[in-house]
Design an enzyme around this catalytic site. Structure first.
Site, short mmCIF file in Angstrom:
data_model
loop_
_atom_site.label_atom_id
_atom_site.label_comp_id
_atom_site.label_asym_id
_atom_site.label_seq_id
_atom_site.Cartn_x
_atom_site.Cartn_y
_atom_site.Cartn_z
N ILE A 13 0.84 -1.19 0.00
CA ILE A 13 0.00 0.00 0.00
C ILE A 13 0.88 1.24 0.00
CG2 ILE A 13 -1.80 1.27 1.26
CD1 ILE A 13 -2.44 -1.49 2.63
N CYS A 14 0.59 2.17 -0.92
CA CYS A 14 1.29 3.45 -0.94
C CYS A 14 0.43 4.45 -0.18
CB CYS A 14 1.49 3.92 -2.39
SG CYS A 14 2.36 5.49 -2.49
N LEU A 15 0.83 4.71 1.06
CA LEU A 15 0.10 5.62 1.93
C LEU A 15 1.12 6.33 2.80
CD1 LEU A 15 -2.70 6.57 2.94
CD2 LEU A 15 -2.72 4.63 4.49
#
Length: 157
Positions: free
Chosen positions: A89-91
């Site tokens: 996840i890109c967060l």
């Protein structure tokens, strides 16, 4: 490491106490390892993920809460900010914007918010990001809905 165990135990007790407080999130601690958790999150309403239940895996570092947990989707999802094969996840809060004030529960809430509001300019899934960047919201929603039905919805007999 003792600090992280104490913090995780405190979070575990809060999750047990407030199970009904957030019906969209179910956090489960591994029975034999407090540094491994899974979560079941419901797809946000009025999104292509609505009706789906998505499983997340948490690997918590021994330096938690000073370092963020590693979180990934175990359920396949078509989303610009989620790597289709690995579930990464890109967060920002899982990387450079992490704060010890975040809890596993609040991380789940942030992931649900990301599901509802994708960021196509920093994609891990380029196909998904390109659909949104080119203005093909219908194509994106159609693909996301299809994968939600295939991977995140209970099978009907």
């Amino acid at each position: 490491m003792q600090t992280s165990r104490a913090r995780l135990f405190k979070e575990y007790k809060e999750v047990q106490r407030e199970k009904s407080a957030d019906p969209d999130i179910q956090l489960i601690c591994d029975d034999s390892n407090i540094f491994k958790w899974t979560a079941l999150v419901k797809g946000p309403s009025e999104t292509p993920y609505e009706g789906g239940v998505f499983q997340l895996a948490f690997a918590i570092p021994e330096q938690y809460p000073l370092l963020p947990p590693q979180v990934r989707f175990l359920t396949k999802i078509f989303h610009p900010n989620v790597h289709f094969k690995t579930g990464e996840i890109c967060l920002d809060i899982l990387k450079n914007a992490w704060s010890p004030a975040w809890t596993l529960q609040s991380v789940c809430r942030a992931i649900i918010a990301l599901m509802a509001h994708p960021e196509p300019d920093s994609p891990l899934n380029c196909d998904s990001g390109n659909l949104l960047r080119s203005g093909d919201a219908r194509g994106y929603q159609s693909m996301a809905r299809m994968y939600t039905r295939l991977a995140a919805m209970p099978k009907k007999n």
